[in-house]
Design a protein around this motif. Sequence first.
Motif, PDB file in Angstrom:
ATOM      1  N   GLN A 167       0.964 -23.239  21.447  1.00  0.00           N
ATOM      2  CA  GLN A 167       1.071 -21.919  21.057  1.00  0.00           C
ATOM      3  C   GLN A 167       1.272 -21.422  19.568  1.00  0.00           C
ATOM      4  O   GLN A 167       0.852 -20.579  18.769  1.00  0.00           O
ATOM      5  CB  GLN A 167       1.801 -20.782  22.008  1.00  0.00           C
ATOM      6  N   LEU A 168       2.379 -22.042  19.376  1.00  0.00           N
ATOM      7  CA  LEU A 168       2.889 -21.814  17.751  1.00  0.00           C
ATOM      8  C   LEU A 168       1.949 -22.333  16.854  1.00  0.00           C
ATOM      9  O   LEU A 168       1.670 -21.839  15.702  1.00  0.00           O
ATOM     10  CB  LEU A 168       4.262 -22.688  17.699  1.00  0.00           C
ATOM     11  N   ALA A 201      -1.092 -19.858  16.579  1.00  0.00           N
ATOM     12  CA  ALA A 201      -0.682 -18.742  15.966  1.00  0.00           C
ATOM     13  C   ALA A 201      -0.519 -19.094  14.408  1.00  0.00           C
ATOM     14  O   ALA A 201      -0.899 -18.109  13.767  1.00  0.00           O
ATOM     15  CB  ALA A 201       0.810 -18.310  16.510  1.00  0.00           C
ATOM     16  N   TRP A 202      -0.126 -20.187  14.099  1.00  0.00           N
ATOM     17  CA  TRP A 202       0.057 -20.283  12.491  1.00  0.00           C
ATOM     18  C   TRP A 202      -1.255 -20.712  11.971  1.00  0.00           C
ATOM     19  O   TRP A 202      -1.588 -19.995  10.906  1.00  0.00           O
ATOM     20  CB  TRP A 202       1.005 -21.490  12.193  1.00  0.00           C
ATOM     21  N   ARG A 208      -3.489 -17.539  11.063  1.00  0.00           N
ATOM     22  CA  ARG A 208      -2.698 -16.641   9.776  1.00  0.00           C
ATOM     23  C   ARG A 208      -2.782 -17.631   8.607  1.00  0.00           C
ATOM     24  O   ARG A 208      -1.980 -17.103   7.756  1.00  0.00           O
ATOM     25  CB  ARG A 208      -1.485 -16.107  10.248  1.00  0.00           C
ATOM     26  N   ILE A 266       7.026 -16.946  15.878  1.00  0.00           N
ATOM     27  CA  ILE A 266       5.757 -16.210  15.894  1.00  0.00           C
ATOM     28  C   ILE A 266       6.165 -14.683  15.650  1.00  0.00           C
ATOM     29  O   ILE A 266       5.122 -13.874  15.175  1.00  0.00           O
ATOM     30  CB  ILE A 266       5.033 -16.316  17.193  1.00  0.00           C
ATOM     31  N   MET A 285       6.083 -13.424  11.952  1.00  0.00           N
ATOM     32  CA  MET A 285       4.836 -13.689  11.101  1.00  0.00           C
ATOM     33  C   MET A 285       4.650 -12.173  10.816  1.00  0.00           C
ATOM     34  O   MET A 285       4.555 -11.348  11.517  1.00  0.00           O
ATOM     35  CB  MET A 285       3.891 -14.421  11.966  1.00  0.00           C
TER      36      MET A 285
END
Length: 237
Positions: A76-77, A80-81, A84, A234, A237
């Motif tokens: 998930q990390l 998410a990274w 973005r 997260i 961010m």
Amino acid sequence: MVPAKIFILTGAGVSAESGLSTFRDKGGLWAEYRVEDVASLAGYERDPARVLEFYNLRRNSHRDVRPNPAHVALGQLQRAWAGRGGEVTICTQNIDHLHEAGGAENVIHMHGEIGKVRCHDCGDVTAADGELSLALGCGACGRIGGLRPHVVWFGETPLEMDTIYEKLAAADLFVSIGTSGAVYPAAGFVAAARSGDIETMEINLEPSENAFLFDAARYGKASEIVPAWAAELIGQM
């Protein structure tokens, strides 16, 4: 400041909670075999059938394991990274595919992969779900009896080291998760990160052998600590 690029090294402590044992455990499969007999090139050349038997047992033990919350959180990390414009590189010492099953992509398996075989003669690497045998032939060169597990044995050089050091040097944060800090060259990554003024963090069940080198640390079960840490990042961010 939120890091744009994160380099994560994972070790046996991440997969242990999914039920996979290591050669350091007092019980389990490794307790029945001498490491030098089944996890070295010399052992393979001396008795390849015994080595293949051992890895068939290991492969069977991997079939029913499932990713735990730590694997899922890292996947998930990473997503998410990437969404973005950042990057999370996951480099693992483990030979299982639990990171991929947890949603991670482009995982660097520096110690190889249990689900693949490599020709001892031509080096061709292929996926293989069935049992290994001296009766099998290489699809690339045709040689019979030369297929070995695609894993790094003691005394062999880990895989993709150039890529690893390139990704590590470009990172803003280095995180070691579930590692002993005793197996090199992975145990030296934190020193390499510090020499490049990269922030470092350890997440482990207990302090590793090189815990003193890390800027920050969190201790406890990976299945609990990693999801909480990932959620925090997260959220920032």
